[in-house]
Enzyme design. Structure first.
Site, PDB file in Angstrom:
ATOM      1  N   ASP A 115       0.818  -1.221   0.000  1.00 21.52           N
ATOM      2  CA  ASP A 115       0.000   0.000   0.000  1.00 21.52           C
ATOM      3  C   ASP A 115       0.847   1.265   0.000  1.00 21.52           C
ATOM      4  OD1 ASP A 115      -2.349  -1.683   0.359  1.00 21.52           O
ATOM      5  OD2 ASP A 115      -1.778  -1.823   2.463  1.00 21.52           O
ATOM      6  N   LYS A 172       2.543   2.196  -5.033  1.00 23.50           N
ATOM      7  CA  LYS A 172       3.316   1.724  -6.190  1.00 23.50           C
ATOM      8  C   LYS A 172       2.571   1.954  -7.492  1.00 23.50           C
ATOM      9  CE  LYS A 172       3.676  -2.430  -4.531  1.00 23.50           C
ATOM     10  NZ  LYS A 172       3.064  -2.123  -3.216  1.00 23.50           N
ATOM     11  N   LYS A 174       0.796   4.397  -8.627  1.00 18.13           N
ATOM     12  CA  LYS A 174       1.049   5.699  -9.250  1.00 18.13           C
ATOM     13  C   LYS A 174       2.447   5.760  -9.846  1.00 18.13           C
ATOM     14  CE  LYS A 174       1.387  10.629  -8.453  1.00 18.13           C
ATOM     15  NZ  LYS A 174       1.107  11.769  -7.558  1.00 18.13           N
ATOM     16  N   GLY A 192      -4.008  -4.503  -4.969  1.00 18.92           N
ATOM     17  CA  GLY A 192      -4.795  -3.505  -5.678  1.00 18.92           C
ATOM     18  C   GLY A 192      -3.983  -2.248  -5.902  1.00 18.92           C
ATOM     19  N   HIS A 193      -3.833  -1.845  -7.165  1.00 20.02           N
ATOM     20  CA  HIS A 193      -3.125  -0.614  -7.485  1.00 20.02           C
ATOM     21  C   HIS A 193      -4.144   0.426  -7.950  1.00 20.02           C
ATOM     22  CE1 HIS A 193       0.979  -2.776  -8.240  1.00 20.02           C
ATOM     23  NE2 HIS A 193       0.669  -2.663  -6.973  1.00 20.02           N
ATOM     24  N   THR A 225      -6.811 -11.874   2.801  1.00 18.51           N
ATOM     25  CA  THR A 225      -7.918 -11.190   2.125  1.00 18.51           C
ATOM     26  C   THR A 225      -9.026 -12.150   1.707  1.00 18.51           C
ATOM     27  OG1 THR A 225      -6.807 -11.456  -0.005  1.00 18.51           O
ATOM     28  CG2 THR A 225      -6.363  -9.420   1.221  1.00 18.51           C
ATOM     29  N   GLN A 265       2.179  -5.896  -3.186  1.00 19.73           N
ATOM     30  CA  GLN A 265       2.472  -5.922  -1.748  1.00 19.73           C
ATOM     31  C   GLN A 265       3.791  -5.191  -1.447  1.00 19.73           C
ATOM     32  OE1 GLN A 265       1.592  -9.394  -2.987  1.00 19.73           O
ATOM     33  NE2 GLN A 265      -0.528  -8.976  -2.559  1.00 19.73           N
ATOM     34  N   THR A 288       2.504 -12.445   2.910  1.00 17.61           N
ATOM     35  CA  THR A 288       1.807 -13.053   1.776  1.00 17.61           C
ATOM     36  C   THR A 288       2.549 -14.336   1.404  1.00 17.61           C
ATOM     37  OG1 THR A 288       0.794 -12.562  -0.378  1.00 17.61           O
ATOM     38  CG2 THR A 288       3.069 -11.809  -0.048  1.00 17.61           C
ATOM     39  N   ALA A 343      -7.429  -1.032  -1.297  1.00 16.92           N
ATOM     40  CA  ALA A 343      -8.056  -0.993  -2.623  1.00 16.92           C
ATOM     41  C   ALA A 343      -8.745  -2.307  -2.956  1.00 16.92           C
ATOM     42  CB  ALA A 343      -7.004  -0.677  -3.685  1.00 16.92           C
ATOM     43  N   ARG A 376      -6.577   0.732   6.976  1.00 15.66           N
ATOM     44  CA  ARG A 376      -5.166   0.440   7.213  1.00 15.66           C
ATOM     45  C   ARG A 376      -4.730   0.985   8.569  1.00 15.66           C
ATOM     46  NH1 ARG A 376      -4.076   2.820   1.405  1.00 15.66           N
ATOM     47  NH2 ARG A 376      -4.596   1.008   0.122  1.00 15.66           N
ATOM     48  N   ASP A 400       2.194  14.833   1.040  1.00 13.76           N
ATOM     49  CA  ASP A 400       1.175  15.850   1.310  1.00 13.76           C
ATOM     50  C   ASP A 400       0.289  15.521   2.503  1.00 13.76           C
ATOM     51  OD1 ASP A 400       0.409  13.825  -0.772  1.00 13.76           O
ATOM     52  OD2 ASP A 400      -1.582  14.639  -0.364  1.00 13.76           O
ATOM     53  N   GLY A 447       0.421  14.126  -4.132  1.00 15.97           N
ATOM     54  CA  GLY A 447      -1.021  14.073  -4.360  1.00 15.97           C
ATOM     55  C   GLY A 447      -1.363  12.870  -5.201  1.00 15.97           C
TER      56      GLY A 447
END
Length: 429
Positions: free
Chosen positions: A13, A16, A18, A40-41, A129, A224, A239, A299, A305, A333, A415
């Protein structure tokens, strides 16, 4: 041989998605090398949010070839659902997405086992999960797994499935007292999956190596984070695959000499989902504040989290085991407006100072963080596009992180949007 591996340096989390999206613009091929639909990205493009669990982020850039390597475990339901959603949003997939013939397939009974095992563990839950990832990898190592290539030879698929269903249903019913699966239902459903997936199933190791030998830019995308690695993570709260940079070689089928550099992605603070020790976790009040401000919800599962101060020991371990030379720091930010910040630079355990991340999870759970306090900043960082435009205290914070973890800062995300980023190193390739 311009090839780059991107890995997470914490418990996942880290943002990655972005960074992979940013660098995919200049890549020719993007290959995912481990994990499954438990990852999840999230990427925001022109105010549109894309959440991908299996399809590599590179698919969002026209013309990029995307590969799901042999180290990935694939849930056809999830994969095809993502493909259909991408197609509905006018993103072409056919001819651009390829699946390793050696990739293992997540079956319905894997998800049932995942759930049943967690229930059985009661107070000792790992925090999975329930996506069937661990049981899929278990079957892989037990040499009874179903692979993508078996979908191309359906008689082999049916033979393997029949043997697995008989064994799985016996344990689900008699040991776990859990619901079971139906062989005939799965045969019908997966026959349909096989027809759709057939054009994409290839020997992807050949594809990737041809791109590299041809001087093309290849980006290896991990899921991960390093502290969830099956060997080097906070075992057993990990994992079931190799999340560090070495996993790119075994999870795609390229030699280590073909990897040019490794970029680690780290959040400006620390988060983790699920159970396990977390020495720098915030107080409940501050954790909730940061969770809301940073949108810290999974995600994949939507689970909140856990949040805490930046842990330099944790990231330094990731830098070491993955050979990371540069890092991208995300969500700077989120720290805007905080008067003081803390960085964990060591632990105290049984009266002694610990300056490296302990391998024993039980010891980690008894460690007390040793903090270095740093002044925060009141100004917004969202509009900064160079380091010089950041508040001076924000720059000092980044410099201190770089010094403590032993890696240069190559990028800073300020951001969620694509353009809200500072690139301090233009030579990623």
């Amino acid at each position: 041989m311009p090839s780059l591996v991107i890995v997470g340096t914490q418990w996942g989390d880290e943002g990655k998605g972005k960074i992979v999206d940013l660098l995919s613009a200049d890549a020719d091929l993007v290959a995912r090398f481990q994990g499954g639909a438990n990852a999840g990205h999230t990427v925001v493009i022109d105010k549109q949010e894309f959440i991908l669990h299996l399809v590599p982020i590179g698919i969002l850039h026209p013309g990029k070839v995307c590969v799901l390597g042999n180290g990935v475990v694939i849930d056809p339901r999830v994969l095809l659902s993502e493909v259909d959603e991408l197609s509905a949003r006018n993103i072409e997939v056919d001819g651009r997405l390829f699946i390793s013939e050696a990739a293992h397939i997540t079956m319905p009974y894997h998800k049932l086992f995942d759930e049943a095992k967690e229930i059985k563990r009661e107070s000792k839950k790992v925090g999975t999960t329930h996506r069937g990832i661990g049981p899929t990898y278990t079957d892989k190592m037990d040499r009874i797994g179903i692979r993508a290539i078996d979908l191309l030879h359906f008689d082999v698929f049916e033979e393997k499935l029949k043997a697995n269903v008989e064994e799985k249903n016996f344990f689900l019913e008699n040991y776990y007292h859990h619901e079971t699966t139906n062989y005939d239902d799965m045969v019908g459903e997966y026959r349909g999956f096989a027809q759709r997936l057939r054009p994409w199933i290839k020997d992807t190791s050949i594809i990737v190596n041809k791109f590299i030998s041809g001087g093309k830019r290849v980006l290896f995308e991990g899921a991960q984070g390093a502290l969830l690695d099956i060997d080097f993570g906070t075992y057993p709260f990990v994992t079931s695959s190799s999340t560090i940079a070495g996993g790119a070689c075994t999870g795609v089928g390229v030699g280590p000499s073909k990897i040019d550099s490794v970029l680690g992605v780290t959040k400006a603070y620390t988060t983790r989902v699920g159970a396990g020790p977390f020495p720098t976790e915030f107080s409940e009040k501050l954790e909730e504040k940061m969770r809301i401000k940073g949108r810290e919800y999974g995600a994949t599962t939507g689970r909140p989290r856990r949040c805490g101060w930046f842990d330099a020991l944790l990231v330094r371990r990731a830098v070491r085991v993955s050979g990371i030379d540069r890092i991208a720091i995300t969500k700077l930010d989120v720290l805007d407006g905080m008067n003081t910040l803390k960085i964990c630079k060591g632990y105290m355990y049984e009266g002694e100072i610990v300056d490296e991340f302990p391998a024993q999870t039980a010891i980690l759970g008894e460690c007390t963080p040793i903090y270095e306090q740093i002044w925060g900043w009141s100004e917004s960082t969202r509009e900064a596009r160079t380091l010089g435009e950041l508040p001076s205290r924000a720059r000092k914070y980044l410099d201190r992180i770089s010094e403590l973890v032993g890696a240069e800062v190559a990028a800073v995300s300020v951001g969620p949007r694509r353009d809200e980023v500072i690139l301090t190193d233009s030579k990623f390739w």
